[in-house]
Scaffold this motif. Structure first.
Motif, PDB file in Angstrom:
ATOM      1  N   LYS A   3       0.769  -1.085  -0.164  1.00 20.13           N
ATOM      2  CA  LYS A   3       0.252  -0.327  -0.186  1.00 20.13           C
ATOM      3  C   LYS A   3       0.859   1.125  -0.085  1.00 20.13           C
ATOM      4  O   LYS A   3       1.788   1.545   0.624  1.00 20.13           O
ATOM      5  N   LEU A   4       0.174   1.986  -0.802  1.00 17.68           N
ATOM      6  CA  LEU A   4       1.533   2.990  -1.287  1.00 17.68           C
ATOM      7  C   LEU A   4       0.164   4.320  -1.173  1.00 17.68           C
ATOM      8  O   LEU A   4      -0.229   4.391  -2.010  1.00 17.68           O
ATOM      9  N   LEU A   5       0.605   5.155   0.134  1.00 10.71           N
ATOM     10  CA  LEU A   5      -0.381   6.466   0.502  1.00 10.71           C
ATOM     11  C   LEU A   5      -0.271   7.783   0.182  1.00 10.71           C
ATOM     12  O   LEU A   5       1.140   8.123  -0.039  1.00 10.71           O
ATOM     13  N   LEU A  16       3.168   1.002   3.728  1.00 11.63           N
ATOM     14  CA  LEU A  16       1.991   0.189   4.691  1.00 11.63           C
ATOM     15  C   LEU A  16       3.272  -1.514   3.687  1.00 11.63           C
ATOM     16  O   LEU A  16       3.335  -1.485   2.949  1.00 11.63           O
ATOM     17  N   SER A 261     -13.054   2.847  -5.697  1.00 16.66           N
ATOM     18  CA  SER A 261     -11.494   1.872  -6.447  1.00 16.66           C
ATOM     19  C   SER A 261     -11.505   1.814  -8.004  1.00 16.66           C
ATOM     20  O   SER A 261     -12.176   1.284  -8.457  1.00 16.66           O
ATOM     21  N   VAL A 282      -6.165   1.476  -7.016  1.00 17.27           N
ATOM     22  CA  VAL A 282      -5.974   2.316  -6.849  1.00 17.27           C
ATOM     23  C   VAL A 282      -7.455   3.041  -6.300  1.00 17.27           C
ATOM     24  O   VAL A 282      -8.170   2.831  -6.447  1.00 17.27           O
ATOM     25  N   ASP A 283      -6.960   3.116  -4.852  1.00 12.73           N
ATOM     26  CA  ASP A 283      -8.853   3.934  -3.531  1.00 12.73           C
ATOM     27  C   ASP A 283      -8.613   5.671  -4.009  1.00 12.73           C
ATOM     28  O   ASP A 283      -7.163   6.454  -3.633  1.00 12.73           O
ATOM     29  N   THR A 292      -7.172  12.528  -0.368  1.00 10.84           N
ATOM     30  CA  THR A 292      -6.398  10.906  -0.628  1.00 10.84           C
ATOM     31  C   THR A 292      -6.088   9.939  -1.772  1.00 10.84           C
ATOM     32  O   THR A 292      -7.342   9.636  -1.937  1.00 10.84           O
ATOM     33  N   THR A 294      -4.964   6.154  -2.791  1.00  9.09           N
ATOM     34  CA  THR A 294      -4.080   4.961  -1.907  1.00  9.09           C
ATOM     35  C   THR A 294      -4.144   4.141  -3.275  1.00  9.09           C
ATOM     36  O   THR A 294      -4.711   3.323  -3.516  1.00  9.09           O
ATOM     37  N   TYR A 295      -2.598   3.523  -3.636  1.00  8.41           N
ATOM     38  CA  TYR A 295      -1.757   2.697  -4.453  1.00  8.41           C
ATOM     39  C   TYR A 295      -1.812   0.982  -3.441  1.00  8.41           C
ATOM     40  O   TYR A 295      -1.398   1.090  -2.893  1.00  8.41           O
ATOM     41  N   ASN A 296      -2.985   0.336  -4.677  1.00  9.85           N
ATOM     42  CA  ASN A 296      -2.487  -1.549  -3.983  1.00  9.85           C
ATOM     43  C   ASN A 296      -1.997  -2.770  -4.834  1.00  9.85           C
ATOM     44  O   ASN A 296      -2.620  -2.716  -5.245  1.00  9.85           O
ATOM     45  N   THR A 308       1.159  11.157  -9.023  1.00 13.91           N
ATOM     46  CA  THR A 308      -0.598  11.372  -8.835  1.00 13.91           C
ATOM     47  C   THR A 308      -0.872  12.831  -8.898  1.00 13.91           C
ATOM     48  O   THR A 308      -0.250  13.682  -8.364  1.00 13.91           O
TER      49      THR A 308
END
Length: 353
Positions: A3-5, A16, A261, A282-283, A292, A294-296, A308
């Motif tokens: 995870k990258l936020l 994460l 997402s 990506v969320d 915000t 978040t890359y999953n 981003t």
């Protein structure tokens, strides 16, 4: 899943074998033997390892096959028979003893308070790749397993055995010190390469002595890296459709309160997902003027970089105010209101089909 936020006010990224040591040549290998990279592959001293294994010692000391313990791991991809060395003289471990252990590479950050001198594991790795046992010593006689075990304790622990009764009679402090001195002279900063062995640390979960086992290092294909963009099922626009020469998508418009997402595709040239590979999601959250993202990213891949964009325009603008899709120009605007657009870009590395 990795995870990258990224958030609008502070754009930050948040994170994460089963075999005995093979004989090497008779030369002592110094730091000049470094070189984990070849033309087509890479050798890692922090490979993927199981977090827990179940192991049993099956012989000790003079009854073992040239190391301090013969040891068998019964599960995971590390299942097999090994020669093991002790690394913490303050705790005990005996023959025919089974235990569950946490697993670490000796080159990763090890749990605190287990080892007095963990910075010396590079020297221990150097020792394991010299195959000292049986070679002639300048101190007299041939090196024994006891000499090697004494040297390992001397480097990692803050004290050493006195009588060392488990070593048998054919060992000497002089030969052990000769190994220590050679490691200090030749092994500072050492990393094993292809064809060498890597010391893997097993820390028993029942407060018994930690041990190290050698695993062989092979050469693995160097991962390739591809650009990746998030794509919405609806409400997304291909860059190419807007006159840009680069593929990718801008997602939107998104209204205040949106929490969505989106799939992220790598190597999807011409915005054709049939040519690309799904590498994660990506969320996107747009609440209270804050965005915000978040890359999953799936565990099969690593992320080299992310960029981003979030703003009211469909695309960011460069210093001249001209619309651009160059990732280096992306940023998340502050104090957003109204409808917005989002572009989520990553460079993802892995084994792409």
């Amino acid at each position: 899943m990795k995870k990258l936020l990224l958030a609008c006010l502070a754009v930050t990224v948040i994170g994460l074998y089963s075999c005995e040591t093979e004989p090497a040549d008779s030369e002592i290998h110094g730091v000049e033997a470094l070189g984990e990279l070849s033309e087509d592959c890479v050798v890692s001293v922090t490979p993927d390892l199981p977090s827990i294994v179940n192991a049993c010692t099956t012989a000790q000391g003079e009854d073992a096959g040239g190391t301090f313990f013969d040891l068998t791991i019964s599960d995971t991809e590390l299942a097999g028979d090994y020669g093991a060395w002790c690394v913490d003289i303050d705790l005990d471990l005996g023959d025919q003893e089974c235990f569950e252990a946490s697993v670490y590479s000796s080159y990763e950050t090890l749990p605190a308070n287990f080892f007095e001198n963990p910075q010396n594991f590079d020297l221990v790795n150097w020792i394991l790749n010299q195959n000292f046992v049986g070679k002639e010593s300048t101190s007299g006689g041939a090196f024994t397993f006891g000499d090697v075990q004494w040297a390992i304790w001397e480097l990692i622990d803050d004290n050493n055995c006195q009588t060392c009764s488990d070593f048998g009679s054919d060992w000497s402090i002089d030969r052990g010190q000769e190994i220590v001195d050679a490691a200090i002279a030749n092994g500072e900063g050492y990393e094993p390469g292809e064809g060498d062995v890597l010391a893997i640390v097993l820390i028993p979960n029942n407060f018994r002595q930690s041990v190290i086992i050698p695993i062989p290092l092979g050469c693995e294909p160097e991962p390739s890296c591809e650009t990746a963009f998030a794509r919405g099922d609806n409400g997304n626009t291909c860059f190419l459709d807007e006159g840009f020469s680069r593929w990718g998508w801008t997602i939107g418009p998104l209204s205040e309160g949106a929490e969505e997402s989106y799939e992220i595709y790598a190597a999807a040239g011409q915005c054709d997902i049939n040519k690309g590979e799904l590498v994660g999601t990506v969320d996107v959250s747009y609440v209270g003027g804050d965005v915000t993202v978040t890359y999953n990213i799936d565990d099969d891949y690593t992320v080299d970089e992310t960029h981003t964009y979030a703003g009211n325009g469909m695309f960011p603008t460069d210093k001249k105010g001209k619309a651009t899709v160059a990732p280096g120009q992306y940023s998340i605007q502050e104090n957003l209101s109204g409808d917005i657009y989002v572009i989520a870009h990553a460079v993802v590395c892995g084994d792409f089909d």
